[in-house]
Design a protein around this motif. Structure first.
Motif, PDB file in Angstrom:
ATOM      1  N   ASN A  44      61.071  37.895  15.360  1.00  0.00           N
ATOM      2  CA  ASN A  44      61.616  39.176  15.769  1.00  0.00           C
ATOM      3  C   ASN A  44      61.952  39.115  17.246  1.00  0.00           C
ATOM      4  O   ASN A  44      61.115  38.749  18.062  1.00  0.00           O
ATOM      5  CB  ASN A  44      60.625  40.302  15.493  1.00  0.00           C
ATOM      6  N   TYR A  45      63.172  39.461  17.565  1.00  0.00           N
ATOM      7  CA  TYR A  45      63.642  39.439  18.941  1.00  0.00           C
ATOM      8  C   TYR A  45      63.846  40.848  19.476  1.00  0.00           C
ATOM      9  O   TYR A  45      64.768  41.107  20.236  1.00  0.00           O
ATOM     10  CB  TYR A  45      64.932  38.621  19.036  1.00  0.00           C
ATOM     11  N   GLY A  46      62.996  41.775  19.043  1.00  0.00           N
ATOM     12  CA  GLY A  46      63.072  43.142  19.527  1.00  0.00           C
ATOM     13  C   GLY A  46      63.889  44.079  18.661  1.00  0.00           C
ATOM     14  O   GLY A  46      64.027  45.254  18.968  1.00  0.00           O
TER      15      GLY A  46
END
Length: 97
Positions: A44-46
């Motif tokens: 997950n990159y935000g």
């Protein structure tokens, strides 16, 4: 340094068809190491949803090229699972850390 490859399949909830294609291509490999595998991790990159990343070891460079994977460094073994192939590949990766 070993050359690994990474493919981002996008939203993990929608990646099933592409993951199935990678698994089928892996199954068609004739001469492969019995302990090799395509590895995966949800990252997950935000964003709202996680993305499914596939990691191809150096011995699967041809398969990586078939699916448009990009060169990357050796992945950290934390959180990795096996998409298709031998669980031994994760143990081998951890042994090299």
């Amino acid at each position: 340094m070993e050359q690994w490859f990474m493919a981002n399949l996008g939203d993990a909830m929608l990646a099933g068809d592409e993951l199935d294609r990678v698994c089928a291509l892996f199954g068609q490999l004739g001469d492969r190491n019995a302990t090799t595998a395509v590895l995966m991790r949800h990252e997950n990159y935000g964003g709202l949803h996680c993305e499914l990343m596939l990691y191809f070891p150096p011995e699967l460079a041809d398969l990586a090229a078939c699916v448009g994977a990009k060169p990357c460094g050796r992945p950290d073994s934390s959180g990795l699972g096996v998409a298709v192939g031998s669980r031994q590949r994760i143990a081998d990766l951890r042994a090299g850390e």
